[in-house]
Design a protein around this motif. Structure first.
Motif, short mmCIF file in Angstrom:
data_model
loop_
_atom_site.label_atom_id
_atom_site.label_comp_id
_atom_site.label_asym_id
_atom_site.label_seq_id
_atom_site.Cartn_x
_atom_site.Cartn_y
_atom_site.Cartn_z
N THR A 150 5.49 30.89 -15.60
CA THR A 150 4.17 30.92 -15.01
C THR A 150 3.38 32.12 -15.53
OG1 THR A 150 5.01 29.92 -12.98
CG2 THR A 150 2.90 31.03 -12.82
N VAL A 151 2.15 31.87 -15.93
CA VAL A 151 1.28 32.96 -16.38
C VAL A 151 0.57 33.53 -15.17
CG1 VAL A 151 -0.72 33.56 -17.78
CG2 VAL A 151 0.97 31.93 -18.65
N THR A 152 0.69 34.83 -14.98
CA THR A 152 0.01 35.51 -13.89
C THR A 152 -0.95 36.51 -14.53
OG1 THR A 152 2.03 35.30 -12.58
CG2 THR A 152 0.34 36.82 -11.76
#
Length: 99
Positions: A29-31
């Motif tokens: 997941t890109v945060t």
């Protein structure tokens, strides 16, 4: 026992359980407000890291990755309150050349 087959249409999205939306992001997941930090001295703890990065913005979370024995692997993640603060640190922190 009744089984359901998935529709043959490739654009159909299968149902996903949504009870785990809040919490840690899933693998991959890109945060946007989280920054990878490498080259951390093995004596540095999460509180030290938080104090250092607080000069760039509001730090909400710091995680240093440890091995199974609890020894730092020398990298971790710093999460800022906003994406803009994370971008600021990326612009301000440029690699230093040894030349």
């Amino acid at each position: 026992m009744q089984t359901e087959s998935l529709p043959s249409c490739p654009n159909t999205v299968s149902p996903v359980r949504l009870n785990n939306l809040i919490g840690s992001p899933r693998f991959g997941t890109v945060t946007p407000n989280r920054v990878f930090v490498g080259g951390i001295d093995f004596k540095t703890n999460e509180n030290d890291l938080k104090k250092f990065f607080a000069q760039y913005g509001s730090v909400t979370e710091v995680k240093i990755i440890n091995d199974r024995a609890g020894v730092s692997k020398g990298y971790g993640f710093v999460t800022f309150e906003t994406q803009e603060e994370a971008q600021k640190i990326l612009q301000d922190m440029r690699p230093v050349s040894c030349h």
